[in-house]
Structures are given as structure tokens and as C-alpha cells.
Write an enzyme that holds these catalytic residues in place. Structure first.
Site, short mmCIF file in Angstrom:
data_model
loop_
_atom_site.label_atom_id
_atom_site.label_comp_id
_atom_site.label_asym_id
_atom_site.label_seq_id
_atom_site.Cartn_x
_atom_site.Cartn_y
_atom_site.Cartn_z
N CYS A 125 -6.04 -3.56 1.82
CA CYS A 125 -5.78 -3.61 3.26
C CYS A 125 -7.05 -3.66 4.10
CB CYS A 125 -4.88 -2.45 3.66
SG CYS A 125 -4.11 -2.68 5.29
N LEU A 128 22.36 0.28 31.51
CA LEU A 128 22.11 -1.12 31.85
C LEU A 128 22.06 -1.24 33.37
CD1 LEU A 128 21.77 -3.84 30.40
CD2 LEU A 128 24.24 -4.15 30.54
N SER A 129 20.86 -1.44 33.90
CA SER A 129 20.65 -1.36 35.34
C SER A 129 20.90 -2.66 36.09
CB SER A 129 19.21 -0.90 35.62
OG SER A 129 18.30 -1.93 35.26
N LYS A 182 -9.28 3.53 -2.64
CA LYS A 182 -9.66 2.69 -1.51
C LYS A 182 -11.11 2.99 -1.10
CE LYS A 182 -7.49 1.03 2.76
NZ LYS A 182 -6.33 1.23 3.68
N GLU A 194 0.83 -1.20 0.00
CA GLU A 194 0.00 0.00 0.00
C GLU A 194 0.88 1.26 0.00
OE1 GLU A 194 -3.96 1.56 2.44
OE2 GLU A 194 -2.69 -0.01 3.29
#
Length: 699
Positions: free
Chosen positions: A175, A358-359, A114, A45
Site C-alpha cells: 500500500c 426530506l426537506s 510493512k 491489506e
């Protein structure tokens, strides 16, 4: 053999407003289709513009450039001798439509607008386009001069018509039309249309593909026929990942299926179909009774046969046999969907890589593991077209022969992680972060930020002569929350500092994109600090539940052979923003007053089933009745709506997240609700309380 036809559909990684790139991918798909012997090709589409142009569809330039690109398709020798179904926006009588343009040998045969527009969830097509009405109505469209000069045509039909070739009839469905109760494929099939094309811009959601495939099968199960489904694939410039999976169905059975997740920019799926199978399948008396009373479509005649090339025995041997359709598990979908989205975002943003705080907890762990999956996909696809982007992002020169062969080595070039500890951090989370970074190969740094936190507190004391305390030290809830938020927000500031300068530190150009790692359940509850590490450039897990993330980590532990992930699965979720004492350790679920599983349930009822407090209570008092009494259920529902409403404002600044779940609270595109509520919900809660009294009387 004249009844045998090779047909082609495709998934294209189109990009909003990338007209030249989109054209190149369209032409490549046509080349591949013709090489495979196809005489009909359908694409996604709005493939010329890219689906996600949004308000750019209101601009005249978008329509001008679309016609310019279509002109290049019409002029290309590579597009000869194949019937082409191409998507673009078209303005007709000052009204804008989402259209398919059917062309053959340098001529425009039909512009098909459409009929039913997608206008809920992530889609706002009615903001840009109008729906064509009524069905089967056709009129003349005056071609722009740029196309007239190429085709020699002044006008062409525009409307709901079908294409009649020498040997069959082809119709177009678009769609959303497939998902409507009275889909056009029904009336087209009854009027003798044997091949139906569907161009789509359908996004990925966990567990969604099954519904799409079942509807495509259903479209030809009762009525017979051939159905070609084309879809966008990749990140079109927004939160959505379009997941491809081009399909061909015949008489209710799938005969060809493309990949759902791929780093390929162009994927073409073909099948050889026997059109006589459709005619035989339709020999049902009751169908004939309906067919003779079906209103007729205008047929646009084209002097070509789709089966005309089938005399070439090298191309065709026999019709394609039905296959069993393939589905990924949700864990595999999380492994691949967000990873492909991250790669598209990275290569198209011209950034040098990603930076992640980064915990040591499972959320940032999941984000890091998805980046690791991205690196693995790049290594696997390095010989298939991603190599140039990989070299550029990895810092190689244009003349380099570098090929990423090891995900850990590639990650060390493009992925930076950082543990920002404080006195409230534990040894266990620091070690988990380091071990994970080692396992996936990220360039990892680790430091304590206590001095910065202390300086902020000192500044506050200097200005106010007040010293806030944590709750465990005798402070109030207000003090306790403020001291937590200082740490959270400083981490965001430091993340951007390091993201901008780490490439410079490593003698490389560019800067890094900061990744967020707040899951959908925390966002729904508002269990995050505004402008903390949840604030980032993009967030690959922002629409994925904690439950699904845990399942994903379990899968990745085994699939990727990363044993250190076990430690994240067994760790108690905690923000580590308060001091740890011998009788108190901060825990997320205790802080929130509800479990992550309960949050997922609240989210689905709120968004997918459209429940307010009263109807949510009615559902849960039955669902949870074996474990909780009505008063307990009511308290949980009221607590959820209270915290949801007072924190709703946080969603207006939510980091753009990969869309993976239908109950996402993302305010920016998907979940259009107020952000200022009466958090007392006075009438609603009174209704709940009155019902609780009635239920408990019965008991």
C-alpha cells in the site's frame, strides 16, 4: 508454454474483527483463483482482521485470533498448490507490525512487515504498528505453538526478503510503500524480482483512482515487471469506503482491472502473463548498469514453479492482452460509492432500513437519490449474493422466496422519508419532497409541526415572560437565530421518534437508521444548527461539495429517468426557517455571506494546500484578481476564517459521513484541528490588511 503464468489478485469486502466472515471470504477467493488456473494469489491489506480495527490492533486478542485464522488457512486442502500472500498483524519481540504472510502447501515461507506506514489523512498506522527497518534486513521469527503444531516449523524468516520459485522471483510491496518517493519496487526490480504484489487498504475519494492507477503503471514502466494490486472493498466499519479496483499491470500497461464499486463480497481478477516479456523488456543497457550495483535481497527458496500448471490447455490459451483502464466520472462515483457504503452499513448494523427528513432542498434530495441508487444496485445484484440480506431487511421470513425486482418496491420496504413543515415552509418544497418520494418509492409521511414549535415558545414565555421575534417582525439577530434553531432541533427529535416507531406502525420488527444531509461546504462554514437534522446516525453526503451534488443530481435525473429532479436543481437553496414576506425570502448563500463555490475553494486551500489566512489571501488575490479587488478578497478570506473558527466546535459532534473529499472538516478522524480559536485572528488579519494596502498602492 512453461513461461506462461496465471496470477490472481482480489478485492474482498472484509469487516473489522469479523474473523470467521473474513476467513470465509479469503478461502472463497482462493477457490476462485484456483478454478481460474492461478498459482499465485494476493489479497488486501490486513485481510484476516479487516483493515479498520484501529485501537483493536493494540489488543492481544486480535493477534491470537489472527494466528487462529491463519492456522485454518494452512490446514485447508483448498489452499494447496498455490502460492498465497495473506495479510495480518504480527507481534515480533513485543513490537507490532503490519505484515504479509507468504505460505505454500501448509508451510509459512516468509513474514514480510510493512516498511513505510500510512500516517496522515485518514490513516494512523504509527499508532498501532512500527515500521520494519532497515530495508533488506531479515531475522528469525518464532512461530506460536498453534502454528508449529500445524506446520512443524519452529522459526521462519521475518523481514524484507523475496520469494524465489523455480521459474521466477516474487517480491512484496504494501500500500503506502507504492506512494513513497523511493518505492521498494524499484530496488526489487533491479535485483531481478519479476512479479511484485501489493496488498492495499485504499479508500475512495472523488477523482482519486487515476492517481493510483498511474502509479501502478509507473511502477513497471521504467523497470519492467508484473504488478498485482489487491484492495479492500466495502465499508470496514467506519467512514471510509474501500473501493476495490484490483489491478494487474505488465511492463507499464494494465492487463486486468476489477470493479471499483460492487456489492460482491469477493471479486477475483486474473491474468495470464508471459514472464519472458518481462525479461525482454528489461534488456536495456542503462538498466543493467544500475542493476549490478543494487544491494541484494535475501531470497527465500520454494520448490515450486508458478508455471507448472500451464500444460493444461483448457486453462490457458494465450497471454492476456493490455486493456484501456476504466474510470468513472465524479457523478458516477457519487452514484455508486455512497450507495454501496449505505448498503454495507445497513446490512451489517442489523437495522430495518433508513429514515430521512426530506426537506424539498437539494441536499436531502441528493441523499434520497443515493438511497434510490442503492436500491437499484441491490435489484441488479439480487442474483449474485445479496439476496439473503435483502430479504431480511425487507421483513421477509427465512423461508421466503422474495427477490427484489423493482427499486421502487424495495425502497418502499426499507426507506422512509418525512416532510416536517412549519408556517415558514413553502408549498413548493412540500410538493418537491412528495414528488421525489413518489418517484423513488419511499414510504413517505407529511405533517406540520407548528403546534410543537408554538408549545416550545409558550414554555419559554412562561419561564421568562419574554417573547422572542423573528428579524422581519422587529426581533434582534439573537432572537431570530434562536427561533430558527427551535425548528431545526425539533426536527431532529421528531426524526428519531419516527425512525424508532415506523417499523412498529407497519407491523415490522426493528428500527430505522436516521440519515443526515449536510454537505461538506456547509459543515466547513458551520452553516448548520448543532443537533438539528444534520445530527443523524450517518450522512452519505457529508464530504461532498454542493457543486458536485448538483452535478450528481443532473446525472441521476437522466440516468435514472427522474424528471422531478429538475425542480431541485433550479430551486434557490434555503433553510425555510424564517417567515417569507413580499420582499424577503431566506437564501443560504445570502445568509452565509459567501457562495458554495467560494466555500469549496476555501476548503481546498485550508486543508489540501494547508493555507492559513495570510497564504490563502496571497493565492486568491491573484486567482480572483480579475473579478475582485484586494480589499474584497481580504474581506471574504477574513469572513471565512471568522465563521470557520466560531463554528469549529460543531465538527466535534458531526454525524459520521461517507468520506469522499480531501478537504472534509470532519474532526473525528480526518481533520485534527482545534475547536476553540481566537476568532479575531489578530496577527494573521493584520498581515492581510497590510498587504491589501501595499497592493492598492500599486494600483
Amino acid at each position: 508454454m512453461e513461461h506462461l503464468i496465471v496470477i490472481a489478485t482480489c478485492s474482498l469486502n472484509q469487516w473489522a474483527l469479523d474473523f470467521e466472515g473474513n476467513l470465509e471470504r479469503i478461502l472463497e477467493s482462493i477457490r476462485i483463483a484456483k478454478e481460474k488456473g492461478a498459482t499465485l494469489r494476493v489479497g488486501p491489506e490486513l485481510e484476516i482482521t479487516g483493515y479498520g480495527c484501529f485501537d483493536h490492533f493494540l489488543e492481544g486478542d486480535t493477534y491470537l485470533h489472527s494466528w487462529e485464522m491463519l492456522g485454518k488457512v494452512l490446514q485447508s486442502e483448498e489452499t494447496r498448490n498455490i502460492l498465497l500472500d495473506i495479510g495480518m498483524p504480527v507481534a515480533h519481540k513485543n513490537v507490532k507490525y503490519n505484515c504479509r504472510v507468504i505460505i505454500y502447501n501448509g508451510k509459512v515461507l516468509l513474514i514480510r512487515p510493512k516498511l513505510f506506514l500510512a500516517n496522515d489523512g485518514n490513516y494512523r498506522e504509527l499508532r498501532y504498528f512500527s515500521a520494519w527497518s532497515p530495508a533488506r534486513y531479515v531475522e528469525e521469527f518464532h512461530l506460536p505453538r498453534i502454528i508449529r503444531n500445524i506446520t512443524g516449523q519452529s522459526t521462519v524468516p521475518i523481514g524484507d526478503a523475496v520469494i524465489s520459485t523455480i521459474d521466477t522471483c516474487v517480491g512484496v510491496e504494501m500500500c503506502e510503500e507504492l506512494f513513497t518517493p523511493n518505492s521498494p519496487n524499484i530496488s526489487m526490480g533491479l535485483d531481478g524480482v519479476e512479479i511484485i504484489t501489493n496488498s492495499s487498504g485504499s479508500h475512495h475519494e472523488l477523482r482519486k483512482l487515476y492517481r493510483r492507477i498511474e502509479m501502478i503503471k509507473e511502477a513497471t514502466l521504467k523497470n519492467g515487471g508484473v504488478y498485482l494490486y489487491a484492495n479492500q472493498q466495502g465499508c470496514d466499519g467506519d467512514r471510509l469506503y474501500y473501493d476495490g479496483c484490483a489491478l494487474i499491470a505488465v511492463n507499464g500497461q494494465i492487463v486486468a482491472q476489477g470493479s471499483q464499486f460492487s456489492l460482491k463480497d469477493v471479486e477475483v481478477v486474473t491474468a495470464t502473463i508471459d514472464i519472458e516479456d518481462v525479461r525482454s523488456y528489461r534488456c536495456i543497457s542503462s538498466r543493467g548498469m544500475q542493476a549490478v550495483n543494487t544491494p541484494k535481497y535475501q531470497r527465500i527458496e520454494v520448490p515450486m514453479a508458478l508455471s507448472q500448471l500451464q500444460l493444461n490447455k483448457k486453462i490457458l490459451i494465450r497471454p492476456t492482452k493490455p486493456i484501456k483502464e476504466f474510470y468513472h466520472t465524479p457523478e458516477q462515483e457519487i452514484t455508486m460509492g455512497p450507495a454501496c457504503w449505505l448498503w454495507d452499513y445497513l446490512r451489517r448494523s442489523k437495522s430495518s432500513g433508513y429514515f430521512l427528513p426530506l426537506s424539498g432542498g437539494i441536499d436531502s434530495c441528493a441523499t434520497a437519490t443515493i438511497v434510490h441508487s442503492m436500491c437499484r444496485l441491490i435489484v441488479e445484484a439480487a442474483e449474485n449474493g445479496v439476496i439473503n440480506d435483502a430479504r431480511r431487511i425487507a421483513g421477509e421470513t427465512k423461508n421466503s422466496d422474495y427477490i427484489p425486482k423493482d427499486p421502487r418496491e424495495f425502497a418502499n420496504r426499507v426507506f422512509h422519508t418525512c416532510y416536517m413543515g412549519t408556517e415558514n415552509s413553502s408549498k413548493e418544497t412540500r410538493e418537491r419532497a412528495k414528488n421525489l418520494a413518489d418517484a423513488i418509492g419511499s414510504y413517505h409521511i407529511d405533517f406540520n409541526m407548528d403546534d410543537i414549535v408554538t408549545s416550545m415558545q409558550a414554555l419559554f414565555k412562561l419561564v421568562t415572560n419574554k417573547v422572542p421575534k423573528f428579524r422581519v417582525h422587529g426581533g434582534s439577530n439573537v432572537e431570530n437565530l434562536a427561533l430558527q434553531n427551535i425548528q431545526s432541533r425539533l426536527r431532529m427529535v421528531l426524526a428519531y421518534l419516527f425512525a424508532q416507531l415506523m417499523p412498529w406502525v407497519r407491523n415490522r420488527d426493528g428500527s430505522l437508521l436516521v440519515l443526515g444531509s449536510a454537505n461538506v461546504d456547509e459543515c466547513l462554514r458551520g452553516y448548520l444548527t448543532k443537533y438539528d437534522c444534520s445530527s443523524a446516525d450517518i450522512n452519505p453526503i457529508g464530504s461532498i461539495s454542493k457543486k458536485d451534488l448538483c452535478r450528481f443530481i443532473t446525472y441521476a435525473r437522466d440516468e435514472f429517468n427522474i424528471p422531478v429532479l429538475d425542480g431541485f436543481l433550479t430551486a434557490i437553496p434555503t433553510a425555510e426557517l424564517e417567515p417569507i414576506t413580499h420582499d424577503y425570502v431566506q437564501g443560504d448563500e445570502a445568509d452565509m455571506g459567501m457562495t458554495y463555490d467560494e466555500l469549496s475553494t476555501f476548503g481546498k486551500l485550508r486543508k489540501i494546500e494547508r493555507c492559513g489566512p495570510f497564504s490563502m489571501f496571497l493565492k486568491l488575490v491573484h486567482d480572483w484578481g480579475s473579478e475582485l479587488n484586494p480589499t474584497q478578497v481580504a474581506e471574504k478570506v477574513k469572513k471565512f476564517f471568522f465563521y470557520y473558527s466560531i463554528n469549529r466546535h460543531k465538527m466535534t459532534t458531526l454525524t459520521p459521513s461517507y468520506h469522499a473529499e480531501a478537504y472534509s472538516p470532519d474532526d473525528n478522524r480526518f481533520d485534527l484541528r482545534p475547536f476553540l480559536y481566537n476568532a479575531a485572528w489578530s496577527w494573521q488579519f493584520k498581515k492581510v490588511d497590510s498587504l491589501v494596502i501595499e497592493f492598492e498602492k500599486e494600483d
